[in-house]
Design an enzyme around this catalytic site. Structure first.
Site, mmCIF file in Angstrom:
data_model
loop_
_atom_site.group_PDB
_atom_site.id
_atom_site.type_symbol
_atom_site.label_atom_id
_atom_site.label_comp_id
_atom_site.label_asym_id
_atom_site.label_seq_id
_atom_site.Cartn_x
_atom_site.Cartn_y
_atom_site.Cartn_z
ATOM 1 N N GLY A 1 25.409 -8.856 40.073
ATOM 2 C CA GLY A 1 24.730 -8.880 41.362
ATOM 3 C C GLY A 1 25.684 -9.117 42.512
ATOM 4 N N LEU B 1 0.842 -1.206 0.000
ATOM 5 C CA LEU B 1 0.000 0.000 0.000
ATOM 6 C C LEU B 1 0.870 1.245 0.000
ATOM 7 C CD1 LEU B 1 -3.012 0.904 0.339
ATOM 8 C CD2 LEU B 1 -2.541 1.096 2.778
ATOM 9 N N ASP C 1 16.792 -2.910 19.784
ATOM 10 C CA ASP C 1 15.699 -3.205 18.857
ATOM 11 C C ASP C 1 14.701 -4.198 19.447
ATOM 12 O OD1 ASP C 1 16.350 -1.547 16.782
ATOM 13 O OD2 ASP C 1 17.620 -2.983 15.787
#
Ligand code: CAO
Length: 424
Positions: free
Chosen positions: A246, A71, A167
């Protein structure tokens, strides 16, 4: 039934961030209609091509379970069709450069006029502010989001990571925003805008590094190898090599075969709860009680020595043997798996995380399936659409064009070269 059955998504996304989001929604059962420029399509169709004449793996692996309509949204008839799509769909997802939708004539105000219930979900590189007009790709987001400055070794340059946190990470954030907005819309009947800036997504994933930035005010970060090495800390969270992020120290250690196999390594965590078992496994039982080694704080300035000794042991075993020995003892370890090993992993195939897909132009290929498992919404991965494969089907079945109206759209050139017979 699929969780998102009945939800119609106008997928105006391209490249990676947006398509990962709409692919997830398609896997959860939404009808995802991908709108693409006639004759061109998503740029990734023709990027990093491995099979001439077929859509690239870059495209196919990000666009499963979708339908494609060609389109031209800048052509008058194309704008009419897009308007019908906006009327019909529940969510519109886009990741164009800033301002592109406005330039097309589809501002947020216009979209709301067409469909007040519409949820408009966007990925942009940056949120509102001085960089909001910038075009952004993965690595720019990693750099602007704090990942690069905190990745790599202390004596080397900043590094980007192979995990596409800018992304695909932002696609995940956007997908959560969309289903949350759908949940709200189900109660209020109102749409809203959902914005997931790539920089913000990476910052969110770097949360622990911003934790460390503030801890610097209270003194050196003792769990970083840098502390044991006696190197002073600067003003910002430093690059921590392979230190764990951590409170339980960890490192990547060589395993048997490391001289020739670039992935013969294991991650090894000296979790405090299993310290005594670690000592036994590596043949240093006296470290269980020895002063300077017995408690976690005492060990922090000796991590190089301790991991050096553990590595002497791991180097006598393959990465899988380390796993087999340590797992029953609850010592947290993990083999460094190559992409080849991951793709051949039988367990991942059984769970549908690695799947084979047939494609009419490229044949069979391997892809990553849905990583999120819903017990009452099973996922079947189907191939990505060919460019414009569903143009007529969508015009007719979703938007209700038929007869002369359909012929007019086809003839206008707004939808590319569709098979006119199929449109009759
Ligand atoms: N019909 C007509 N025109 C279309 C169209 C269609 N179906 N689909 C897209 N276009 C037009 C757009 O309207 C735009 O036109 P204008 O420049 O006149 O506004 C043009 O195609 C190009 O779109 P773009 O600027 O988004 O694409 P680009 O390749 O130049 O930039 C990217 C790509 C990713 C840098 C940019 O889209 C961007 O910054 N997006 C937001 C951040 C993002 O998602 N980045 C991650 C991408 S994955 O690494």
């Amino acid at each position: 039934m699929k969780a998102l059955e009945g939800v119609k998504i106008l997928d105006f996304t391209h490249v990676q961030s947006g398509p990962t989001c709409t692919q997830l929604l398609a896997w959860f059962g939404a009808d995802v209609i991908k709108v693409e420029r006639p004759g061109v399509g998503d740029a990734t169709r023709q990027q990093l091509v491995d099979v001439p004449g077929a859509d690239s793996l870059y495209f196919t692996m990000l666009n499963h379970n979708k339908r494609s309509i060609e389109l031209n949204s800048k052509n008058e008839t194309g704008k009419e069709v897009l308007t019908r799509l906006i009327e019909t769909c529940d969510v519109m997802v886009e990741n164009f450069a800033p301002g592109a939708l406005d330039r097309m004539g589809f501002s947020w105000e216009r979209i709301q006029e067409i469909n007040p219930k519409m949820i408009l979900a966007s990925v942009k590189g940056f949120g509102p502010g001085k960089y909001e007009d910038c075009k952004v790709y993965e690595n720019v987001a990693q750099c602007a989001g704090g990942a690069a400055s905190t990745t790599g070794f202390l004596d080397g340059p900043p590094l980007v990571t192979g995990a596409q946190i800018g992304d695909s990470g932002t696609g995940l954030h956007l997908a959560l925003g969309i289903v949350t907005a759908l949940y709200q819309a189900a109660k209020t009947g109102q749409g809203q805008k959902v914005l997931a800036p790539m920089q913000d997504g990476v910052i969110n994933l770097c949360r622990v590094k911003l934790r460390d930035q503030q801890r610097l005010a209270a003194g050196p970060l003792k769990e970083y190898s840098q502390y044991g090495a006696g190197i002073e800390f600067g003003e910002a969270t430093p690059r921590a090599g392979n230190d764990s992020g951590g409170g339980q120290p960890g490192r990547i250690l060589k395993c048997k075969g490391w001289e020739t196999d670039p992935n013969a390594y294991t991650y090894f965590i000296t979790q405090a709860a299993v310290w005594e078992r670690v000592c036994d496994v590596i043949g240093e039982p006296e470290w269980k009680t020895k002063e300077g080694y017995a408690t976690p704080p005492e060990r922090l300035d000796k991590l190089d020595e301790i991991f050096g000794r553990i590595e002497e042991w791991t180097m006598t075993k393959t990465k899988f043997e380390v796993m087999d020995i340590c797992n029953p003892l609850d010592i947290p370890v993990g083999p460094i798996l190559s992409t080849k090993e991951i793709m051949e992993d039988e367990g991942l195939r059984k769970t549908g995380t690695i799947v084979d897909v047939d494609h009419p132009k490229r044949g069979r290929y391997v892809t990553v399936g849905c990583p999120i498992k819903l017990s009452a919404s099973p996922v079947e991965v189907t191939r990505s659409p060919l460019l414009g494969e569903h143009t007529v089907e969508i015009l007719r079945d979703v938007l209700g064009y038929d007869g002369e109206n359909l012929a007019k759209v086809v003839e206008s050139g707004a939808v590319g070269n569709v098979d006119k017979k199929a449109a009759e």
